[in-house]
Enzyme design. Structure first.
Site, PDB file in Angstrom:
ATOM      1  N   ASP A 187       0.861  -0.965   0.132  1.00  0.00           N
ATOM      2  CA  ASP A 187       0.055  -0.113   0.047  1.00  0.00           C
ATOM      3  C   ASP A 187       1.160   1.000  -0.226  1.00  0.00           C
ATOM      4  O   ASP A 187       1.961   1.559   0.736  1.00  0.00           O
ATOM      5  CB  ASP A 187      -0.843   0.203   1.297  1.00  0.00           C
ATOM      6  CG  ASP A 187      -2.034   1.088   1.340  1.00  0.00           C
ATOM      7  OD1 ASP A 187      -2.584   1.187  -0.362  1.00  0.00           O
ATOM      8  OD2 ASP A 187      -2.337   1.771   2.681  1.00  0.00           O
ATOM      9  N   HIS A 188       0.859   2.234  -0.981  1.00  0.00           N
ATOM     10  CA  HIS A 188       1.353   3.544  -1.071  1.00  0.00           C
ATOM     11  C   HIS A 188       2.803   3.246  -0.713  1.00  0.00           C
ATOM     12  O   HIS A 188       3.555   3.706  -0.257  1.00  0.00           O
ATOM     13  CB  HIS A 188       1.069   4.559   0.245  1.00  0.00           C
ATOM     14  CG  HIS A 188       0.067   5.474  -0.784  1.00  0.00           C
ATOM     15  ND1 HIS A 188      -0.284   6.159  -0.809  1.00  0.00           N
ATOM     16  CD2 HIS A 188      -1.443   4.558   0.369  1.00  0.00           C
ATOM     17  CE1 HIS A 188      -1.697   6.338  -0.716  1.00  0.00           C
ATOM     18  NE2 HIS A 188      -2.749   5.736   0.050  1.00  0.00           N
TER      19      HIS A 188
END
Length: 287
Positions: A84-85
């Site tokens: 994530d990210h």
């Protein structure tokens, strides 16, 4: 067996529902999410931020834990393990560690550099059978120390990134990480609609799923959102249940201090939150 997120999101887009990405922070989190997905026969994406990955001693540890737990629990629903990210460097670390899906967040670069780096990572990910998410327009709030004000993405820039062959696209539409502040104006559905018009069949991703009203979530799904990220809400549920356990003095009764007992109410609270979200997103029974 862990899979890429691509097929589950294509089905979600076609079926007008969304798959939840639930960020994991430790063993209890992972176990709670997996068991709930299996119980509800829902596909699921386990999200790992770079901060959480570091906390769990690295992406290799996370991947090993998730794969072993998926097998040990006899999970039959599709599960993707997703960065994530991710930074550019973080994406390569997760590819090496055995993740089945990555997100490259190049939203803080100018569009040319975002395009160049995304294009490279799309090629690498697809060569290895991984799915890849890209981002255009900063998501508001704070995520691992990165603060964004919730800028809305440019639909034309979204099309440029989508045309690189990414499997899913996160676009800022006024959404925020963490708790939503008083007076938050809500999601910009006009921007989401314009992005959907430009990107066509591309599954769109809604970050900052905690605290968005149910009617807005449902409307976003009708406009092409096929993946919704939830993290803060599970953390709040876990913290609230743990606080109640301690404040009731249960940790002082018998062996109530045993971490297996101490963390159990929080783990059950995570399950309840995940169930509520899967039902809202419409993914129950879709595995």
């Amino acid at each position: 067996m862990l899979v890429s997120a691509k097929d589950m999101l294509v089905k979600a887009k076609e079926g007008h529902y969304a798959v939840g990405q639930f960020n994991i922070n430790n063993l209890e989190w992972t176990k709670s999410v997996l068991l709930t997905a299996e119980e509800l026969k829902s596909p699921v994406i386990l999200g790992v931020s770079e901060g959480a990955g570091k906390y769990m001693t690295g992406f290799t540890t996370v991947a090993a834990m998730v794969k072993a737990m998926d097998e040990s629990l006899g999970i039959t629903v599709p599960v993707a393990l997703h960065l994530d990210h991710g930074t550019y460097e973080g994406c390569y670390k997760c590819i090496k560690a055995g993740f089945t899906s990555i997100m490259f967040d190049g939203s803080h670069y100018d569009i040319e550099e975002n395009v160049a780096k995304t294009q490279e990572l799309v090629h690498v990910a697809h060569q290895l059978g991984l799915s890849i998410e890209a981002e255009v327009g900063s998501i508001g709030g704070e995520e691992d120390g990165v603060v964004g004000m919730g800028e809305c993405a440019d639909p034309d820039e979204c099309k440029r990134i989508a045309d690189l062959g990414v499997d899913m696209l996160a676009a800022g539409i006024g959404n925020i990480h963490g708790k939503y502040p008083e007076g938050w104006p809500g999601l910009r559905f006009d921007v989401l609609d314009a992005i959907q018009q430009k990107t066509g069949v591309m599954p769109l991703v809604l970050h900052g799923g905690t605290g968005i009203p149910a009617d807005m979530i449902k409307k976003a799904i009708t406009l092409g959102v096929s993946k919704i990220n939830v993290n803060t809400e599970c953390q709040l549920s876990f913290a609230d249940a743990t606080r109640k356990y301690v404040e009731a003095g249960k940790d002082l009764e018998g062996k109530g201090f045993d971490p297996r007992k101490l963390l159990a109410p929080g783990a059950e609270a995570i399950k309840a939150t995940v169930k509520e979200k899967m039902e809202l997103f419409g993914s129950v029974g879709k595995a």
